[in-house]
Design a protein around this motif. Structure first.
Motif, PDB file in Angstrom:
ATOM      1  N   GLY A  46       0.804  -1.215   0.000  1.00  0.00           N
ATOM      2  CA  GLY A  46       0.000   0.000   0.000  1.00  0.00           C
ATOM      3  C   GLY A  46       0.838   1.266   0.000  1.00  0.00           C
ATOM      4  O   GLY A  46       1.798   1.388   0.754  1.00  0.00           O
ATOM      5  N   TYR A  47       0.445   2.223  -0.837  1.00  0.00           N
ATOM      6  CA  TYR A  47       1.097   3.529  -0.958  1.00  0.00           C
ATOM      7  C   TYR A  47       0.243   4.615  -0.317  1.00  0.00           C
ATOM      8  O   TYR A  47      -0.985   4.518  -0.296  1.00  0.00           O
ATOM      9  CB  TYR A  47       1.276   3.900  -2.440  1.00  0.00           C
ATOM     10  N   GLY A  48       0.906   5.651   0.169  1.00  0.00           N
ATOM     11  CA  GLY A  48       0.196   6.797   0.706  1.00  0.00           C
ATOM     12  C   GLY A  48       1.160   7.836   1.225  1.00  0.00           C
ATOM     13  O   GLY A  48       2.383   7.680   1.124  1.00  0.00           O
ATOM     14  N   ARG A  49       0.598   8.896   1.781  1.00  0.00           N
ATOM     15  CA  ARG A  49       1.408   9.941   2.418  1.00  0.00           C
ATOM     16  C   ARG A  49       1.560   9.649   3.902  1.00  0.00           C
ATOM     17  O   ARG A  49       2.649   9.728   4.440  1.00  0.00           O
ATOM     18  CB  ARG A  49       0.771  11.311   2.208  1.00  0.00           C
ATOM     19  N   ASP A  50       0.458   9.346   4.562  1.00  0.00           N
ATOM     20  CA  ASP A  50       0.526   9.055   6.001  1.00  0.00           C
ATOM     21  C   ASP A  50      -0.108   7.718   6.358  1.00  0.00           C
ATOM     22  O   ASP A  50       0.054   7.237   7.471  1.00  0.00           O
ATOM     23  CB  ASP A  50      -0.118  10.177   6.822  1.00  0.00           C
ATOM     24  N   ARG A  51      -0.814   7.097   5.419  1.00  0.00           N
ATOM     25  CA  ARG A  51      -1.375   5.758   5.582  1.00  0.00           C
ATOM     26  C   ARG A  51      -1.590   5.187   4.194  1.00  0.00           C
ATOM     27  O   ARG A  51      -1.736   5.945   3.221  1.00  0.00           O
ATOM     28  CB  ARG A  51      -2.678   5.785   6.383  1.00  0.00           C
ATOM     29  N   PRO A  52      -1.610   3.877   4.059  1.00  0.00           N
ATOM     30  CA  PRO A  52      -1.784   3.299   2.734  1.00  0.00           C
ATOM     31  C   PRO A  52      -3.213   3.503   2.212  1.00  0.00           C
ATOM     32  O   PRO A  52      -4.173   3.148   2.891  1.00  0.00           O
ATOM     33  CB  PRO A  52      -1.471   1.818   2.920  1.00  0.00           C
ATOM     34  N   VAL A  53      -3.321   4.099   1.034  1.00  0.00           N
ATOM     35  CA  VAL A  53      -4.631   4.328   0.412  1.00  0.00           C
ATOM     36  C   VAL A  53      -4.706   3.763  -1.008  1.00  0.00           C
ATOM     37  O   VAL A  53      -5.793   3.584  -1.542  1.00  0.00           O
ATOM     38  CB  VAL A  53      -5.008   5.827   0.404  1.00  0.00           C
ATOM     39  N   PHE A  54      -3.561   3.481  -1.620  1.00  0.00           N
ATOM     40  CA  PHE A  54      -3.523   2.919  -2.970  1.00  0.00           C
ATOM     41  C   PHE A  54      -2.731   1.621  -2.920  1.00  0.00           C
ATOM     42  O   PHE A  54      -1.557   1.619  -2.564  1.00  0.00           O
ATOM     43  CB  PHE A  54      -2.878   3.907  -3.945  1.00  0.00           C
ATOM     44  N   TRP A  55      -3.394   0.524  -3.252  1.00  0.00           N
ATOM     45  CA  TRP A  55      -2.826  -0.800  -3.066  1.00  0.00           C
ATOM     46  C   TRP A  55      -2.550  -1.484  -4.394  1.00  0.00           C
ATOM     47  O   TRP A  55      -3.356  -1.399  -5.320  1.00  0.00           O
ATOM     48  CB  TRP A  55      -3.789  -1.669  -2.257  1.00  0.00           C
ATOM     49  N   LEU A  56      -1.421  -2.174  -4.452  1.00  0.00           N
ATOM     50  CA  LEU A  56      -1.078  -3.038  -5.577  1.00  0.00           C
ATOM     51  C   LEU A  56      -1.153  -4.476  -5.095  1.00  0.00           C
ATOM     52  O   LEU A  56      -0.687  -4.783  -3.997  1.00  0.00           O
ATOM     53  CB  LEU A  56       0.353  -2.782  -6.062  1.00  0.00           C
ATOM     54  N   GLN A  57      -1.724  -5.356  -5.917  1.00  0.00           N
ATOM     55  CA  GLN A  57      -1.753  -6.777  -5.593  1.00  0.00           C
ATOM     56  C   GLN A  57      -1.336  -7.575  -6.815  1.00  0.00           C
ATOM     57  O   GLN A  57      -1.898  -7.406  -7.897  1.00  0.00           O
ATOM     58  CB  GLN A  57      -3.151  -7.228  -5.163  1.00  0.00           C
ATOM     59  N   ALA A  58      -0.338  -8.437  -6.634  1.00  0.00           N
ATOM     60  CA  ALA A  58       0.106  -9.315  -7.717  1.00  0.00           C
ATOM     61  C   ALA A  58      -1.025 -10.258  -8.087  1.00  0.00           C
ATOM     62  O   ALA A  58      -1.644 -10.868  -7.216  1.00  0.00           O
ATOM     63  CB  ALA A  58       1.337 -10.100  -7.288  1.00  0.00           C
ATOM     64  N   SER A  59      -1.294 -10.369  -9.383  1.00  0.00           N
ATOM     65  CA  SER A  59      -2.359 -11.251  -9.849  1.00  0.00           C
ATOM     66  C   SER A  59      -2.118 -11.611 -11.305  1.00  0.00           C
ATOM     67  O   SER A  59      -1.731 -10.762 -12.109  1.00  0.00           O
ATOM     68  CB  SER A  59      -3.716 -10.556  -9.718  1.00  0.00           C
ATOM     69  N   ASN A  60      -2.364 -12.839 -11.626  1.00  0.00           N
ATOM     70  CA  ASN A  60      -2.289 -13.285 -13.013  1.00  0.00           C
ATOM     71  C   ASN A  60      -3.671 -13.586 -13.569  1.00  0.00           C
ATOM     72  O   ASN A  60      -3.800 -14.233 -14.603  1.00  0.00           O
ATOM     73  CB  ASN A  60      -1.377 -14.516 -13.125  1.00  0.00           C
ATOM     74  N   ASP A  61      -4.713 -13.135 -12.879  1.00  0.00           N
ATOM     75  CA  ASP A  61      -6.075 -13.375 -13.330  1.00  0.00           C
ATOM     76  C   ASP A  61      -6.316 -12.722 -14.682  1.00  0.00           C
ATOM     77  O   ASP A  61      -5.880 -11.606 -14.935  1.00  0.00           O
ATOM     78  CB  ASP A  61      -7.089 -12.816 -12.324  1.00  0.00           C
ATOM     79  N   GLU A  62      -7.005 -13.422 -15.537  1.00  0.00           N
ATOM     80  CA  GLU A  62      -7.419 -12.893 -16.832  1.00  0.00           C
ATOM     81  C   GLU A  62      -8.943 -13.018 -16.913  1.00  0.00           C
ATOM     82  O   GLU A  62      -9.514 -13.925 -16.331  1.00  0.00           O
ATOM     83  CB  GLU A  62      -6.754 -13.682 -17.972  1.00  0.00           C
ATOM     84  N   PRO A  63      -9.665 -12.187 -17.613  1.00  0.00           N
ATOM     85  CA  PRO A  63      -9.093 -11.049 -18.317  1.00  0.00           C
ATOM     86  C   PRO A  63      -8.809  -9.898 -17.355  1.00  0.00           C
ATOM     87  O   PRO A  63      -9.504  -9.726 -16.361  1.00  0.00           O
ATOM     88  CB  PRO A  63     -10.193 -10.663 -19.302  1.00  0.00           C
ATOM     89  N   ARG A  64      -7.824  -9.130 -17.660  1.00  0.00           N
ATOM     90  CA  ARG A  64      -7.477  -7.956 -16.852  1.00  0.00           C
ATOM     91  C   ARG A  64      -8.079  -6.734 -17.550  1.00  0.00           C
ATOM     92  O   ARG A  64      -7.914  -6.560 -18.744  1.00  0.00           O
ATOM     93  CB  ARG A  64      -5.964  -7.811 -16.728  1.00  0.00           C
ATOM     94  N   THR A  65      -8.783  -5.924 -16.818  1.00  0.00           N
ATOM     95  CA  THR A  65      -9.330  -4.697 -17.391  1.00  0.00           C
ATOM     96  C   THR A  65      -8.500  -3.526 -16.904  1.00  0.00           C
ATOM     97  O   THR A  65      -7.968  -3.541 -15.793  1.00  0.00           O
ATOM     98  CB  THR A  65     -10.800  -4.491 -16.977  1.00  0.00           C
ATOM     99  N   HIS A  66      -8.373  -2.537 -17.731  1.00  0.00           N
ATOM    100  CA  HIS A  66      -7.623  -1.341 -17.363  1.00  0.00           C
ATOM    101  C   HIS A  66      -8.493  -0.445 -16.503  1.00  0.00           C
ATOM    102  O   HIS A  66      -9.699  -0.349 -16.697  1.00  0.00           O
ATOM    103  CB  HIS A  66      -7.145  -0.611 -18.611  1.00  0.00           C
ATOM    104  N   GLN A  67      -7.857   0.201 -15.555  1.00  0.00           N
ATOM    105  CA  GLN A  67      -8.562   1.066 -14.630  1.00  0.00           C
ATOM    106  C   GLN A  67      -7.989   2.476 -14.706  1.00  0.00           C
ATOM    107  O   GLN A  67      -6.906   2.688 -15.232  1.00  0.00           O
ATOM    108  CB  GLN A  67      -8.435   0.506 -13.214  1.00  0.00           C
ATOM    109  N   HIS A  68      -8.729   3.406 -14.141  1.00  0.00           N
ATOM    110  CA  HIS A  68      -8.266   4.793 -14.036  1.00  0.00           C
ATOM    111  C   HIS A  68      -8.230   5.165 -12.566  1.00  0.00           C
ATOM    112  O   HIS A  68      -9.172   4.889 -11.818  1.00  0.00           O
ATOM    113  CB  HIS A  68      -9.212   5.738 -14.780  1.00  0.00           C
ATOM    114  N   VAL A  69      -7.136   5.792 -12.162  1.00  0.00           N
ATOM    115  CA  VAL A  69      -7.026   6.296 -10.796  1.00  0.00           C
ATOM    116  C   VAL A  69      -6.354   7.665 -10.874  1.00  0.00           C
ATOM    117  O   VAL A  69      -5.424   7.869 -11.655  1.00  0.00           O
ATOM    118  CB  VAL A  69      -6.252   5.324  -9.874  1.00  0.00           C
TER     119      VAL A  69
END
Length: 128
Positions: A46-69
């Protein structure tokens, strides 16, 4: 209203390298890695300034859809620095820093595609 958000990534280490560099100008960094015993062995951080708010999770699941943040920048200079850092980290340009007055008169943003093709933005809503 949103407390935190997570996206799946194909190559956690490549995405981590990208976001480490792209988030630095926004004053954010990787704050927390979930212990593997709680994730079934998948890397989750998790990424953030003072607490984690944006999380990355490793995954090989398909289909993968693109997201906007979109990440809040505290100044237009932070937007510019985010865009430069993200391109330097291997991101692909999807709209350089500038005003987007079709949203509102002070909407200043920049867009890049991350290693998985997600549309990542930094935006400042303050007047110059």
């Amino acid at each position: 209203m949103i407390d935190h958000l997570g996206i799946n990534v194909a190559d956690f280490d490549a995405s981590k390298a990208f976001y480490d560099q792209a988030m630095a100008p926004l004053g954010a960094s990787l704050i927390y890695m979930v212990p593997l015993e709680y994730t079934g062995g998948a890397k989750v951080g998790g990424y953030g300034r003072d607490r984690p708010v944006f999380w990355l999770q490793a995954s090989n699941d398909e289909p993968r859809t693109h997201q906007h943040v979109a990440f809040t920048a505290r100044s237009r200079a932070e937007v510019d620095a985010f865009h430069a850092a993200a391109l330097g980290a291997g991101g692909k340009d999807n709209g350089g820093p500038g005003l987007r007055p079709h949203y509102h008169p002070h909407y200043y943003g920049a867009f890049v595609f991350d290693p998985d093709g997600n549309n990542v933005e930094a935006v400042c809503h303050a007047p110059e």
